[in-house]
Design a protein around this motif. Structure first.
Motif, PDB file in Angstrom:
ATOM      1  N   MET A   1      -7.841  21.013  -9.679  1.00 59.92           N
ATOM      2  CA  MET A   1      -6.764  21.983  -9.018  1.00 59.92           C
ATOM      3  C   MET A   1      -5.552  21.578  -9.339  1.00 59.92           C
ATOM      4  O   MET A   1      -5.214  20.484  -9.013  1.00 59.92           O
ATOM      5  N   GLU A   2      -4.489  22.622  -9.635  1.00 58.58           N
ATOM      6  CA  GLU A   2      -3.233  22.410  -9.835  1.00 58.58           C
ATOM      7  C   GLU A   2      -2.451  21.880  -8.287  1.00 58.58           C
ATOM      8  O   GLU A   2      -3.006  22.600  -7.526  1.00 58.58           O
ATOM      9  N   TRP A   3      -1.607  21.024  -8.341  1.00 59.98           N
ATOM     10  CA  TRP A   3      -1.254  20.534  -7.143  1.00 59.98           C
ATOM     11  C   TRP A   3      -0.198  21.716  -6.331  1.00 59.98           C
ATOM     12  O   TRP A   3      -0.221  21.731  -5.509  1.00 59.98           O
ATOM     13  N   GLY A   4       0.418  22.449  -7.417  1.00 53.37           N
ATOM     14  CA  GLY A   4       1.149  23.781  -6.867  1.00 53.37           C
ATOM     15  C   GLY A   4       0.481  24.526  -5.934  1.00 53.37           C
ATOM     16  O   GLY A   4       0.957  25.127  -5.175  1.00 53.37           O
ATOM     17  N   SER A   5      -0.873  24.918  -6.465  1.00 52.67           N
ATOM     18  CA  SER A   5      -1.641  25.935  -5.613  1.00 52.67           C
ATOM     19  C   SER A   5      -2.104  25.120  -4.012  1.00 52.67           C
ATOM     20  O   SER A   5      -2.556  25.671  -3.074  1.00 52.67           O
ATOM     21  N   TRP A   6      -1.907  23.889  -3.924  1.00 52.50           N
ATOM     22  CA  TRP A   6      -2.120  23.264  -2.708  1.00 52.50           C
ATOM     23  C   TRP A   6      -0.754  23.051  -1.738  1.00 52.50           C
ATOM     24  O   TRP A   6      -0.767  23.269  -0.701  1.00 52.50           O
ATOM     25  N   ILE A   7       0.137  22.722  -2.395  1.00 53.59           N
ATOM     26  CA  ILE A   7       1.369  21.986  -1.848  1.00 53.59           C
ATOM     27  C   ILE A   7       2.193  23.250  -1.712  1.00 53.59           C
ATOM     28  O   ILE A   7       2.843  23.811  -2.992  1.00 53.59           O
ATOM     29  N   CYS A   8       2.943  23.583  -0.603  1.00 47.95           N
ATOM     30  CA  CYS A   8       4.103  24.445  -0.517  1.00 47.95           C
ATOM     31  C   CYS A   8       5.273  23.705   0.303  1.00 47.95           C
ATOM     32  O   CYS A   8       4.847  23.322   1.601  1.00 47.95           O
ATOM     33  N   CYS A   9       6.210  23.395  -0.178  1.00 51.95           N
ATOM     34  CA  CYS A   9       7.223  22.569   0.457  1.00 51.95           C
ATOM     35  C   CYS A   9       7.403  23.287   1.734  1.00 51.95           C
ATOM     36  O   CYS A   9       7.923  22.488   2.721  1.00 51.95           O
ATOM     37  N   GLU A  10       7.870  24.374   1.459  1.00 51.43           N
ATOM     38  CA  GLU A  10       8.566  25.202   3.047  1.00 51.43           C
ATOM     39  C   GLU A  10       7.308  25.187   4.042  1.00 51.43           C
ATOM     40  O   GLU A  10       7.550  24.951   5.156  1.00 51.43           O
ATOM     41  N   LYS A  11       6.064  25.350   3.680  1.00 53.71           N
ATOM     42  CA  LYS A  11       4.866  25.427   4.727  1.00 53.71           C
ATOM     43  C   LYS A  11       4.592  23.901   5.237  1.00 53.71           C
ATOM     44  O   LYS A  11       4.397  23.742   6.392  1.00 53.71           O
ATOM     45  N   ASP A 190     -15.440  27.905  -2.496  1.00 50.17           N
ATOM     46  CA  ASP A 190     -14.299  28.283  -3.023  1.00 50.17           C
ATOM     47  C   ASP A 190     -13.598  26.962  -3.286  1.00 50.17           C
ATOM     48  O   ASP A 190     -13.887  25.815  -3.071  1.00 50.17           O
ATOM     49  N   GLU A 191     -12.392  27.153  -3.923  1.00 51.59           N
ATOM     50  CA  GLU A 191     -11.819  26.079  -4.735  1.00 51.59           C
ATOM     51  C   GLU A 191     -11.247  25.217  -3.517  1.00 51.59           C
ATOM     52  O   GLU A 191     -11.271  23.667  -3.793  1.00 51.59           O
ATOM     53  N   ILE A 192     -10.743  25.593  -2.494  1.00 52.91           N
ATOM     54  CA  ILE A 192      -9.995  24.728  -1.564  1.00 52.91           C
ATOM     55  C   ILE A 192     -11.328  23.812  -1.115  1.00 52.91           C
ATOM     56  O   ILE A 192     -10.986  22.650  -1.125  1.00 52.91           O
ATOM     57  N   VAL A 193     -12.439  24.405  -0.471  1.00 53.03           N
ATOM     58  CA  VAL A 193     -13.469  23.620   0.153  1.00 53.03           C
ATOM     59  C   VAL A 193     -13.907  22.870  -1.098  1.00 53.03           C
ATOM     60  O   VAL A 193     -14.347  21.355  -0.554  1.00 53.03           O
ATOM     61  N   GLN A 194     -14.256  22.856  -2.182  1.00 50.42           N
ATOM     62  CA  GLN A 194     -14.887  22.158  -3.097  1.00 50.42           C
ATOM     63  C   GLN A 194     -13.834  20.889  -3.666  1.00 50.42           C
ATOM     64  O   GLN A 194     -14.336  19.721  -3.632  1.00 50.42           O
ATOM     65  N   THR A 195     -12.682  21.218  -3.509  1.00 51.49           N
ATOM     66  CA  THR A 195     -11.769  20.026  -3.713  1.00 51.49           C
ATOM     67  C   THR A 195     -11.592  19.292  -2.377  1.00 51.49           C
ATOM     68  O   THR A 195     -11.493  17.918  -2.557  1.00 51.49           O
TER      69      THR A 195
END
Length: 1090
Positions: A1-11, A190-195
């Motif tokens: 998974m790309e880091w950007g889809s996990w990390i949001c600086c604001e959140k 889903d991608e989050i759970v699998q990661t």
């Protein structure tokens, strides 16, 4: 998974702020040491932060899906922090270079940056955060990807947490997590759970390596716990919940929780007994239960138009329903089943009375109905699976007895409260079912293919204002199957009479159905077409009239106009599809139109034949139809009766009908079969018309003749198809027709209604011969079996003309002799072994040659026999002379009643007799002064034959025979004579080519012969009645053309002088013609000869 889809600086900043506030409120106490009682104070900033993150993602229209996404991320960060910290704490007792470790984690650990924003925490933070967020589903999803040992350990920690100072909120999250475990689907994560699962396994694998002090890292199984074995325990996760419920029993106070706990307990027991993957509910029951759940759980939900929020509700309810009947990954072990049953008995006994009392006192009917529905459904399910427990050897007998008591008690509970649930009227439930079905189809949810069947076949939903038709149009690609097309057709048929005020909707549905039909393979198109024929008969969907019938008439005319007005069809598949679209609406009328056009439109029969051969469904026969009459045969029969106005149309239609008896196209590798079997065709088009005074017998005979050319077997059997057509009565009927040919020239009352014309006689005799050959083959297999039938036929033909039995000799074979007039024995040497004389009054003295010639005309075989047995002394001039005169008289008597084939056989007889010099035909001396010294020997027989015809017509056209034949008879004998003269001309031309091939000059002889033939034919034309000589006139033109060809090659002075004399002679002969037009054309042609 790309880091950007996990990390949001604001959140992540918001989340970091929440944890910092919580840490600040702890007043120097670390979150790592947080207790359950501290959460109310310390956990509030964390919860608010997570709620703020998720609130920005939540969308009322889209449902809670986006908010749940960030719930998963936050919980994954928190849980990963815990597991990573625990792994390091257990296994890393030695000090590690912090810079090197940070560098490694920065490169390898996906959660490194997120974990860095979260301070050191304990499991209390995780469990309380799950409880505060109501994130039981997310918690279980993440739990499911942990290795088995870790999963067990984490669940034990969770249960210890909720059992400590248990509150109603603890009970609620306990039940929710249990319920989510039961609903858990082992499908793709889903991608989050699998990661999350992958990262955790890296932590555990790394800590296990360090714990073992291994210098070489091994590839470890991700499904194996990397914790010490004793940490896993021996109890299954479901049993941990049963044990937790037992300990928590006293803290479960609201009756809704009690109902929910009983439901979870019962479902856990039942699901642990499932040996298969699931208990399959029928699609109808599934849809009913799903709709009921939605009605009870979301009574105020907007149904139409369907929103994304409603889609989420359907998915949620679908998951709950599936959980009740699907085998779970978390099951009780066999030894845990008995304690579970005992716990159920204890709790049900303790809570049943309280639940009943509180149910009656609850004024919230919606909440009460949903709770009741769930517990009643579970108790019913327990009752269904109880036989499995009773047969289970691992369950003690006393436990089985306890279960029986529970079943008995629960039965009375169910009976008492099953009718107390909130129930909507049937119309409301039906409306919800439709909305649910529509949603499942649009979203392609589980079992959408089965729901699609219900959707297509529920007439009450069709044409509603709630989007049924819109859904059908949006999803037409998934309705492209035979069964669904037929179900939609049934719905259209059922509802179209009720929606006359909205024809536009009927038309839209009709178009969808036809589009789906068009998309099917040719095999499935035929299955659908067959379904319409069997369900609605020949009128199809137009049986009730109305708008469908009007549209059909427009479309069928347009389809066939395009086909018949276009010279070529680019694709036969497109043509088949175009035809089947209209035939699906009204098969009978479509076929009637095709059959009519196949007869009247030049060349259309070939295209329609190709199309129909791709539609084997047309061989379908209605149970109410007469034997052998399928819809195609019926339409063909109607066309043959009503639409054939000319011989040209009749022949084209016959070709079309014949093609229907030929094998069709290969479809799905099945052996091609004809649409119409020859036996059926004969039964329908032939047998009813051979007797009974039918005025047009020619067409049935043509059909029979064509059928007899088809393969000898039907449907793969070994018997000839003719056996199904009563072959001996058929032969007798044909024999009767042949017998009636003698009356072909009779006029008025003497002529019978079913008399065969002389033009048809040739077809009749050829057809009779083919039938006899086929029957002969049948008889030869087992002669004894057919002896009775042969004798019957022999007796029946006794009253017919004696020549008829000659045609049937192949059938009679050795059973009976040839029976011929006794006078035939006067001119032939016939043995008594094979020939028997008949004393016939009409065959008196001197008729032997007539009988002999009649025998010669029957068949080639009989001709050869008669010629070989003929008794004439060639050396006796008187005998030859008498025979020649008698032959001429017999020939005259037979000529008008000979078919073309019979006349050709007699021509052969004439040629044979001339060659054997048994037939004497003297040359006339009328034109002797034109005769130069020529070698006419090669053309002797040609001139004699032509002279014989002239002498025959001199007798026929004499005064005594002037009224012998009607006008049609004179035309016929003229055609016979013209045919013979034309054959003589072709033979002369062949002789001339042979002479030229020998480098000899035969032009003068050829010219003389052609001139003589022209004289003979003009002489015959002059004698014939007016208006009967057209066929002879055409031959005379051919003779002049041949004369002109021969004279062109002779350019000598003598040749030119001869041509002048010959032209004068031809001119004087042609002037004798009575017909002015014929005379004028012939004279003009003679004058133009150079």
């Amino acid at each position: 998974m790309e880091w950007g889809s996990w990390i949001c600086c604001e959140k992540m900043a918001v989340l970091h702020g929440g944890f910092l506030l919580a840490k600040k409120k702890s007043q120097h106490a670390m979150l790592l040491e947080m207790k359950k009682s501290d959460w109310a104070t310390l956990g509030k900033p964390i919860v608010c932060a997570v709620q703020e993150i998720c609130a920005n993602e939540a969308d009322v229209v889209q449902g809670p899906g986006r908010a749940k996404l960030w719930q998963k991320k936050v919980l994954a960060f928190v849980w990963a922090k815990l597991l990573n910290s625990n792994a390091n704490e257990v296994n890393n007792k030695e000090k590690i270079d912090s810079d090197a470790e940070c560098d490694r984690r920065w490169k390898e650990d996906l959660f490194f940056s997120a974990e860095g924003m979260i301070p050191e925490i304990n499991h209390t933070v995780l469990f309380e955060l799950v409880k505060s967020l109501g994130a039981a589903e997310v918690f279980v999803e993440l739990l499911s990807v942990l290795p088995a040992g870790t999963c067990h350990l984490e669940m034990t920690r969770f249960l210890d947490h909720v059992l400590d100072a248990t509150s109603d909120e603890d009970v609620a999250i306990f039940l929710d997590v249990w319920w989510e475990l039961l609903k858990l689907n082992e499908g793709q994560k889903d991608e989050i759970v699998q990661t999350f699962g992958d990262e955790v396994k890296k932590y555990l694998a790394r800590s296990a390596d360090e714990f073992c002090h291994s210098s070489k890292r091994l590839k470890l199984d991700p499904d194996i716990s990397y914790l010490p074995p004793e940490s896993s325990g021996n109890l299954s996760i479901p049993f941990l919940f049963l044990d937790g419920l037992k300990k928590m029993k006293a803290h479960v106070t609201p009756y809704v929780y009690k109902c929910s706990a009983l439901v979870k307990l019962i479902d856990t027991l039942c699901k642990s007994l499932l040996s298969d993957s699931s208990v399959e509910l029928s699609a109808e029951v599934y849809l009913q239960k799903l709709s009921k759940l939605i009605v009870l759980g979301n009574p105020m939900t907007q149904l139409f138009p369907v929103t994304k929020s409603f889609v989420w509700i359907v998915k949620k309810s679908e998951r709950e329903l599936r959980a009740s009947y699907q085998k779970s990954a978390f099951q009780l072990q066999q030894g845990e089943l008995a304690p579970g049953i005992e716990l159920l008995a204890d709790i049900f006994q303790s809570w049943a009375t309280e639940i009943q009392t509180e149910l009656k006192n609850d004024t919230n009917t919606e909440r009460r109905s949903l709770a009741l529905y769930r517990i009643v459904e579970s108790l019913k399910y327990l009752n269904q699976v109880s036989p499995l427990i009773q047969n289970c050897k691992m369950v003690p007998q006393n436990t089985k007895e306890i279960l029986s008591d529970v079943i008995l008690s629960s039965s009375s509970f169910v009976q008492k409260f099953d009718s107390c649930m909130l129930s909507d009227d049937a119309a409301t439930i039906d409306k919800v079912k439709m909305a649910v079905a529509l949603t499942i189809i649009d979203s392609r949810m589980e079992r959408y293919e089965e729901i699609r069947d219900i959707f297509a076949s529920t007439p009450s939903w069709a044409f509603s204002e709630s989007g049924w038709l819109d859904c059908l149009e949006r999803n037409r690609e998934i309705f492209q199957s035979t069964d669904l097309v037929l179900k939609l057709a049934g719905t259209l048929k059922d509802r179209s009479p009720c929606t006359s005020a909205e024809p536009s909707k009927v038309k839209r549905l009709k178009n969808v159905i036809l589009d789906c039909l068009s998309a099917l393979s040719i095999s499935d198109k035929n299955k659908a077409f067959l379904g319409v024929l069997s369900a609605y008969g020949g009128k199809g969907l137009c049986g009730d009239g109305g708008a469908i019938k009007d549209w059909f008439e427009e479309e069928v005319n347009m389809v066939f106009n395009c086909m018949t007005q276009t010279e070529a069809v680019n694709s036969i598949d497109k043509a088949v599809t175009a035809v089947i679209r209209v035939a699906f609406l009204n098969p009978e009328t479509t076929l009637q139109k095709m059959c009519h056009l196949a007869a009247v439109n030049l060349g259309a029969h070939k295209l329609f034949s190709k199309i129909l051969k791709n539609l084997p469904a047309l061989s379908y026969k209605d149970d109410q139809s007469p034997e052998g009459i399928n819809i195609l045969a019926q339409c063909l029969l109607e066309t043959s009766i009503d639409s054939l106005a000319s011989t040209k149309e009749e022949n084209q239609f016959l070709e079309f009908l014949t093609s229907m008896m030929e094998p069709g196209e290969v479809i799905d590798q099945d052996p091609p079969l004809p649409l119409l079997q020859p036996a059926h065709v004969v039964k329908i088009f032939v047998l009813p018309y051979l007797t009974g005074g039918n005025s047009n017998i020619t067409f049935p005979l043509k059909v029979l003749h064509s059928a007899l050319k088809m393969p000898v077997t039907d449907d793969g059997t070994k018997e000839h198809w003719l056996l199904a057509c009563c072959p001996f009565p058929l032969i007798y009927a044909l024999s009767q027709l042949l017998d009636s040919c003698i009356l072909c020239w009779e006029e008025g009352g003497a002529k019978t209604s079913n008399c065969v014309s002389i033009e048809t006689k040739g077809l009749l005799t050829e057809t009779l011969e083919m039938v006899c050959d086929a029957v002969e083959q049948i008889i030869s297999v087992n002669p004894e079996m057919w002896s009775t039938s042969v004798c019957w036929l022999y007796r029946k033909t006794e009253q017919l003309d004696w020549t008829v039995r000659l045609w049937l000799k192949s059938i009679f074979g050795g059973h009976f002799k040839y029976e011929v007039p006794a006078t035939l024995f006067e001119v032939c040497d016939l043995s008594d072994d094979g020939w028997s004389p008949l004393n016939l009054p009409q065959y008196g003295p001197g008729t032997g040659l007539l009988a002999w010639m009649e025998c010669c005309s029957v068949s080639t075989h009989m001709t050869e026999q008669m010629l070989s047995h003929l008794r004439v002394d060639a050396k006796n001039v008187q005998e030859v002379n008498m025979f020649s005169k008698g032959f001429l008289i017999a020939l005259i008597q037979l000529l008008p009643w000979c078919s073309s084939s019979e006349w050709k056989r007699l021509n052969h007889v004439v040629k044979s007799l001339l060659q054997r010099e048994l037939l004497h035909v003297p040359f006339t001396l009328e034109y002797v002064h034109y005769l130069p010294l020529l070698n006419l020997r090669p053309f002797t027989h040609h001139l004699q034959f032509s002279q014989l015809l002239l002498r025959a017509f001199q007798l026929i056209c004499s005064y005594g025979c002037s009224d012998w034949l009607p006008t049609s008879g004179w035309k016929y004998v003229a055609r016979q004579c013209a045919g013979s003269m034309s054959d003589i001309l072709e033979s002369v031309k062949s002789k001339l080519k042979g002479i030229a091939a020998q480098n000899l000059d035969g032009n003068q002889e050829g010219i003389f012969v052609i001139v003589q033939l022209f004289c003979h034919i003009i002489h015959i034309m002059v004698m014939m009645p007016t208006g009967t000589t057209d066929s002879l006139y055409y031959v005379s033109l051919e003779l002049l053309s041949q004369y002109e060809t021969l004279t062109l090659s002779n350019t000598s002075t003598t040749g030119l002088l001869n041509k002048v004399n010959e032209k004068h002679f031809l001119h004087s002969i042609a002037e004798n013609l009575v017909n002015e037009e014929q005379r004028s054309v012939l004279l003009q042609k003679i004058s133009k000869i150079c």
